[in-house]
Each structure stands twice: as structure tokens, then as C-alpha cells.
Design a protein around this motif. Sequence first.
Motif, PDB file in Angstrom:
ATOM      1  N   GLN A 179       0.820  -1.204   0.000  1.00 20.99           N
ATOM      2  CA  GLN A 179       0.000   0.000   0.000  1.00 20.99           C
ATOM      3  C   GLN A 179       0.860   1.262   0.000  1.00 20.99           C
ATOM      4  O   GLN A 179       0.522   2.252  -0.648  1.00 20.99           O
ATOM      5  CB  GLN A 179      -0.934   0.009   1.204  1.00 20.99           C
ATOM      6  N   ALA A 180       1.990   1.223   0.696  1.00 25.26           N
ATOM      7  CA  ALA A 180       2.861   2.396   0.743  1.00 25.26           C
ATOM      8  C   ALA A 180       3.390   2.739  -0.650  1.00 25.26           C
ATOM      9  O   ALA A 180       3.552   3.925  -0.991  1.00 25.26           O
ATOM     10  CB  ALA A 180       4.023   2.145   1.697  1.00 25.26           C
ATOM     11  N   ASP A 181       3.644   1.712  -1.462  1.00 25.95           N
ATOM     12  CA  ASP A 181       4.130   1.952  -2.827  1.00 25.95           C
ATOM     13  C   ASP A 181       3.018   2.503  -3.715  1.00 25.95           C
ATOM     14  O   ASP A 181       3.260   3.385  -4.545  1.00 25.95           O
ATOM     15  CB  ASP A 181       4.680   0.657  -3.410  1.00 25.95           C
ATOM     16  N   ILE A 182       1.801   1.981  -3.533  1.00 23.06           N
ATOM     17  CA  ILE A 182       0.653   2.515  -4.276  1.00 23.06           C
ATOM     18  C   ILE A 182       0.434   3.981  -3.904  1.00 23.06           C
ATOM     19  O   ILE A 182       0.191   4.830  -4.776  1.00 23.06           O
ATOM     20  CB  ILE A 182      -0.614   1.681  -3.986  1.00 23.06           C
ATOM     21  N   ASP A 183       0.550   4.276  -2.619  1.00 20.30           N
ATOM     22  CA  ASP A 183       0.399   5.664  -2.156  1.00 20.30           C
ATOM     23  C   ASP A 183       1.473   6.562  -2.769  1.00 20.30           C
ATOM     24  O   ASP A 183       1.200   7.729  -3.101  1.00 20.30           O
ATOM     25  CB  ASP A 183       0.486   5.727  -0.634  1.00 20.30           C
ATOM     26  N   ALA A 184       2.677   6.030  -2.937  1.00 19.92           N
ATOM     27  CA  ALA A 184       3.759   6.834  -3.522  1.00 19.92           C
ATOM     28  C   ALA A 184       3.434   7.225  -4.965  1.00 19.92           C
ATOM     29  O   ALA A 184       3.702   8.364  -5.385  1.00 19.92           O
ATOM     30  CB  ALA A 184       5.076   6.055  -3.463  1.00 19.92           C
ATOM     31  N   VAL A 185       2.839   6.298  -5.721  1.00 18.44           N
ATOM     32  CA  VAL A 185       2.455   6.603  -7.101  1.00 18.44           C
ATOM     33  C   VAL A 185       1.309   7.613  -7.113  1.00 18.44           C
ATOM     34  O   VAL A 185       1.294   8.559  -7.913  1.00 18.44           O
ATOM     35  CB  VAL A 185       2.066   5.323  -7.868  1.00 18.44           C
ATOM     36  N   THR A 186       0.351   7.415  -6.205  1.00 16.17           N
ATOM     37  CA  THR A 186      -0.761   8.365  -6.086  1.00 16.17           C
ATOM     38  C   THR A 186      -0.244   9.766  -5.775  1.00 16.17           C
ATOM     39  O   THR A 186      -0.671  10.759  -6.382  1.00 16.17           O
ATOM     40  CB  THR A 186      -1.731   7.912  -4.985  1.00 16.17           C
ATOM     41  N   ASN A 187       0.681   9.857  -4.844  1.00 13.40           N
ATOM     42  CA  ASN A 187       1.235  11.156  -4.458  1.00 13.40           C
ATOM     43  C   ASN A 187       2.012  11.787  -5.611  1.00 13.40           C
ATOM     44  O   ASN A 187       2.002  13.021  -5.764  1.00 13.40           O
ATOM     45  CB  ASN A 187       2.144  11.006  -3.237  1.00 13.40           C
ATOM     46  N   TRP A 188       2.673  10.965  -6.419  1.00  7.07           N
ATOM     47  CA  TRP A 188       3.399  11.504  -7.566  1.00  7.07           C
ATOM     48  C   TRP A 188       2.440  12.208  -8.518  1.00  7.07           C
ATOM     49  O   TRP A 188       2.700  13.330  -8.960  1.00  7.07           O
ATOM     50  CB  TRP A 188       4.137  10.375  -8.293  1.00  7.07           C
ATOM     51  N   PHE A 189       1.316  11.561  -8.821  1.00 13.82           N
ATOM     52  CA  PHE A 189       0.324  12.193  -9.698  1.00 13.82           C
ATOM     53  C   PHE A 189      -0.276  13.435  -9.043  1.00 13.82           C
ATOM     54  O   PHE A 189      -0.502  14.451  -9.719  1.00 13.82           O
ATOM     55  CB  PHE A 189      -0.783  11.193 -10.058  1.00 13.82           C
ATOM     56  N   ASN A 190      -0.530  13.380  -7.742  1.00 16.87           N
ATOM     57  CA  ASN A 190      -1.075  14.553  -7.039  1.00 16.87           C
ATOM     58  C   ASN A 190      -0.111  15.735  -7.113  1.00 16.87           C
ATOM     59  O   ASN A 190      -0.530  16.889  -7.302  1.00 16.87           O
ATOM     60  CB  ASN A 190      -1.371  14.210  -5.583  1.00 16.87           C
ATOM     61  N   ASP A 191       1.174  15.448  -6.981  1.00 15.11           N
ATOM     62  CA  ASP A 191       2.172  16.519  -7.051  1.00 15.11           C
ATOM     63  C   ASP A 191       2.225  17.118  -8.454  1.00 15.11           C
ATOM     64  O   ASP A 191       2.366  18.342  -8.610  1.00 15.11           O
ATOM     65  CB  ASP A 191       3.553  15.972  -6.679  1.00 15.11           C
ATOM     66  N   ILE A 192       2.094  16.268  -9.476  1.00 17.51           N
ATOM     67  CA  ILE A 192       2.075  16.776 -10.850  1.00 17.51           C
ATOM     68  C   ILE A 192       0.878  17.685 -11.063  1.00 17.51           C
ATOM     69  O   ILE A 192       0.975  18.766 -11.658  1.00 17.51           O
ATOM     70  CB  ILE A 192       2.043  15.600 -11.866  1.00 17.51           C
ATOM     71  N   ASP A 193      -0.298  17.245 -10.577  1.00 20.34           N
ATOM     72  CA  ASP A 193      -1.517  18.064 -10.721  1.00 20.34           C
ATOM     73  C   ASP A 193      -1.364  19.392 -10.003  1.00 20.34           C
ATOM     74  O   ASP A 193      -1.771  20.455 -10.507  1.00 20.34           O
ATOM     75  CB  ASP A 193      -2.721  17.308 -10.174  1.00 20.34           C
ATOM     76  N   ALA A 194      -0.783  19.351  -8.816  1.00 22.52           N
ATOM     77  CA  ALA A 194      -0.602  20.580  -8.041  1.00 22.52           C
ATOM     78  C   ALA A 194       0.342  21.531  -8.755  1.00 22.52           C
ATOM     79  O   ALA A 194       0.103  22.756  -8.812  1.00 22.52           O
ATOM     80  CB  ALA A 194      -0.056  20.232  -6.651  1.00 22.52           C
ATOM     81  N   SER A 195       1.402  21.000  -9.354  1.00 20.92           N
ATOM     82  CA  SER A 195       2.359  21.843 -10.087  1.00 20.92           C
ATOM     83  C   SER A 195       1.704  22.493 -11.296  1.00 20.92           C
ATOM     84  O   SER A 195       1.959  23.668 -11.597  1.00 20.92           O
ATOM     85  CB  SER A 195       3.556  21.001 -10.542  1.00 20.92           C
ATOM     86  N   ARG A 196       0.833  21.744 -11.960  1.00 22.03           N
ATOM     87  CA  ARG A 196       0.132  22.293 -13.122  1.00 22.03           C
ATOM     88  C   ARG A 196      -0.785  23.445 -12.727  1.00 22.03           C
ATOM     89  O   ARG A 196      -0.859  24.470 -13.426  1.00 22.03           O
ATOM     90  CB  ARG A 196      -0.678  21.196 -13.810  1.00 22.03           C
ATOM     91  N   LYS A 197      -1.489  23.281 -11.602  1.00 20.99           N
ATOM     92  CA  LYS A 197      -2.409  24.331 -11.142  1.00 20.99           C
ATOM     93  C   LYS A 197      -1.659  25.599 -10.776  1.00 20.99           C
ATOM     94  O   LYS A 197      -2.107  26.712 -11.049  1.00 20.99           O
ATOM     95  CB  LYS A 197      -3.227  23.800  -9.957  1.00 20.99           C
ATOM     96  N   VAL A 198      -0.478  25.437 -10.167  1.00 24.33           N
ATOM     97  CA  VAL A 198       0.340  26.591  -9.816  1.00 24.33           C
ATOM     98  C   VAL A 198       0.793  27.301 -11.088  1.00 24.33           C
ATOM     99  O   VAL A 198       0.772  28.536 -11.179  1.00 24.33           O
ATOM    100  CB  VAL A 198       1.554  26.160  -8.966  1.00 24.33           C
ATOM    101  N   ALA A 199       1.189  26.509 -12.095  1.00 24.17           N
ATOM    102  CA  ALA A 199       1.675  27.098 -13.345  1.00 24.17           C
ATOM    103  C   ALA A 199       0.589  27.859 -14.079  1.00 24.17           C
ATOM    104  O   ALA A 199       0.871  28.837 -14.781  1.00 24.17           O
ATOM    105  CB  ALA A 199       2.224  25.985 -14.239  1.00 24.17           C
ATOM    106  N   GLN A 200      -0.667  27.405 -13.897  1.00 25.40           N
ATOM    107  CA  GLN A 200      -1.782  28.081 -14.564  1.00 25.40           C
ATOM    108  C   GLN A 200      -2.142  29.401 -13.873  1.00 25.40           C
ATOM    109  O   GLN A 200      -2.755  30.264 -14.430  1.00 25.40           O
ATOM    110  CB  GLN A 200      -3.003  27.158 -14.593  1.00 25.40           C
TER     111      GLN A 200
END
Length: 506
Positions: free
Chosen positions: A485-506
Motif C-alpha cells: 500500500q505504501a508503494d501505491i500511495d507513492a504513485v498516487t502522491n506523484w500524480f497529485n504533485d504533478i496536478d498541483a504543479s500544473r495548477k500553480v503554473a496556470q
Amino acid sequence: MSEQYDLLVVGGGINGAGIARDAAGRGLSVLLVEQGDLASATSSSSTKLIHGGLRYLEHYEFRLVREALQEREVLLAAAPHIIWPLTFVLPHHQGLRPKWMLRAGLFLYDHLAKRKRLPASRAVSFRGTPEGAPIKPVFTSGFAYADCWVDDARLVVLNALDAQSRGAIIETQTRCEALSRQNGQWQATITSSKNGPRTITARAIVNAAGPWVTGMVKQAGLGAKAAGLRLVKGSHIVVPRIHPHDHCYIFQNQDGRIAFAIPYQRNYTLIGTTDIPYDGDPAQVAISEDEITYLLELVNGYLATPVKRKDVVWDYSGVRPLYDDKNSSASAVTRDYVFDLDRGDTGELAPILSIYGGKITTYRRLAEHALQKLAPCLGNQTGDWTAQATLPGGDIPSGDFDAFLANCTAKLPWLDKVILQRWARCYGTRLFAMLGAAQGVSDLGPEIAPGLYEIELRFLMKTEWACCADDVLWRRTKLGLGMKQADIDAVTNWFNDIDASRKVAQ
């Protein structure tokens, strides 16, 4: 002014993606919309086989079986990285179908269509053989025949990729909210999770919404004309590998059904499937304890070492959107596809083609037939073309995957062999596009989860419409199986960080 297309395809499963690919290759302007991810429903919940359907012979579906057998050869040539031959072992059960019946069925199976790549069926003995090792001693003989394995979700993605390369627009996380005929064409309101609603127009609609097909018919104002839909749930379980060899077993049951036990993801065995009438929300389909018990009891009737409930490490269920042929048995309902073409009461050339049923094996032929049906309305007479075309990554010399893998190993000696084999299977020749200028492990970026580097995640997000961890872990790579589960969470967090970076850039 709204966007204009020749064809709007609703549904990003195997039928929708296959039709979008075929239509784009004929020079038509195509938009495909999918409410979730590609292959997020029925098309990623199959038994993952390219096969003729041996048991369909008992229901006299000779046309369907012949077409499916022909397609094995076509698809093997088109995508040798995600489709490969698989030997099926069928034990003879003294109390069920007699040997003469099995032999006759396999004779038909061998000869209904020409075979170029796959061997003919043969009798096998289980005494002292690898095939007999996991089987109870009471089963002493049987038959072996060949069909094929397929990574079902990747087959959908590759069709969408090829459609896009030929000009189609593919939009996931996008719903078709409303349809109406206006001035001889369709007006559709589509809503993206990212960009909100907009209106487009199309000369024709393909309703490939799978379990939601009748909902789309009603949305188009044609509810009274909707063909019969029969929803049938099919469930599978995954257990630790039950035998060391690479053959699959096909087990008969007292109720006339069969189940497969298939080597899966190196360390596991995939067991399925059930056939249960279903009337719930297709998005909420799930296996029941009764289905798990059914599958375990069926395979344990044959296995020398029983599989226990605690051995089940994963399960999945899907809803098959079959054409209702009024058969009383869910198992006997036709798996053939049926088209419902509506051109309007006033003779307007604004057709909507709704698709019922179908098998993943025959999706390419289904797409051809769909475009043939629509040709008089769209005025496009370009000939069929997909039978000779490879899918992305499938342009492997002579279709020899083993030679291709050996070549990859020689070129990439620094890459872990397990990861390299997985990448070669997933991406075929596209793996070099993914690696780009990478010359060593340090060029792959952080290892977000075991065996999953950032370079792959970015490639899937950029080129294959992956939007979240589930898209990667359960459809495009299957790495979620066995992952902590910790590894699945790490992948989830990676996508969340990408989404957050995109929103900041916009």
C-alpha cells in the motif's frame, strides 16, 4: 462555432478504440470520448485471451468461432509484444463430455480457419508429465490446443494511440451529456473533467458505450427503439502460481461451464470466469463470495493441491453488454456482436450506430463491419486496411519477440532484466522512445515504486492518457498486483504533485 467531425465515438473500450482507429485510417475526422479511462470497464476485465471460443461450438456459433479463429492470426501479427501463443490443456473428465465429443470439437477448432502460427490440437497423457503434475491422479489424459494471451487494457490503448497518430482526437475523462439531431447532423454536448462542457457536431455517432449503450440510445431520444441488452457479470480471482510451466488449463464443470487457470504476471495464476445475470450499476460491479466459492470449488475438483480462500490475492469483475437473444442461460447468451443502426424517422443522414455484444478477439472485424455499415451515410468508400497493419510497438522484425528481447538486452545491458522484459512486453519497439537518451539507471529518474521509475510514469502520462495511479498500476502495467500500500500511495502522491504543479503554473 462548434467543432465539427465526421464521426463521434462514445466509449473508450476495445470496440470504440478499434472503430476510431479504423475510421481515422480511412481519412475521416474522428473524436472519441470516454467518461473514465481507456479500458476502465469491461475491456480490462476480460479473461485476457485471444481465442476462438471452443465452448461456443456447443451453441452452434460457427460463424463467430470461425471469425475469431481467423483474427488470432491477424492480431498475433499486429501486436506480437502484447499477444502471444498459449497452450491450453483440457483434462478429460469421465463424468462430463466424452472423449469423442472433445476430439470432434477440437477437430472443428483446428479446421474452421487456416492456421499459420499455431499448432494443431493433440492428445496428452498426464502420467509423469509437467502437464499432469498439478492435476489429481484420477485425471490421466486429455487434450492440448493453442490459442493466445493478450494484455487487454494495453490492446485498447494501442488502438487509441494508432487512431491518434492517424488524426483522431482521443479525450478521456469526458462524458457525452446530450445528443440531438439538428439539420441533418448530430449536436452533442460533451463535458470534460478538466475543461467543462462544450458543443460539437458530427455527421454520425458510434455508440460503443458498452454496459451504458442503452443509456446513450435514450439520450439520443430513441429509447423506444433500443435493442435488448443483457448484462452478464464475469468475475475472476488471482492466486499464487499453481504450477511452474507456462501452459493454461481449461476445466469443465458439472453445470456445463468451463473455467480457465492461466499463468499471470510471472508469480500468479488467473482463474475465471463466472456468468451471472446483472442488473446493478455497471460502475459498481464487484465479485461476490458465492462467485469466489464457485471458482475455487471448480478448480479444486481438478487440482492435487487445493487452492484456499486465503490464497486469493486479488479479484476483478466486469459487465458484459450482450445482445439479449432471449436465451434462458446467461452462459449461453450469444457473444456475437449486433449492430443497431438508426437513421432517423425523417430520412435525415445522421446515423447513430449502437453496438451490442462482441468479444475482444473480434474487435477489429467488428470495427470493419461498423465502418462498412456507415459508409453509405458518410460517403467514404476507402477500403478496409487494418488486417495488414501493425499496432504501435508491434513493428518487431518477423514478429519474433524473443529475438527482439535479445536485441534489447544487448543494447541495454545496464537495465534490470525483469524490468526490460516487462517494458519490451508493454511497449514493444516504443520502449526506445520512452528511454530517449537514457544511458544508465540514473537517467530513469527516481524509482517511485519498486520497478516503476519516473521516466515510465511521465511517458504514460504524456503519451497514453494516464491520469492517476489506477490508470498505471491496474491497466497499463498491472504492477499494482503484489505492490504494498505504501508503494501505491507513492504513485498516487506523484500524480497529485504533478496536478498541483500544473495548477500553480496556470
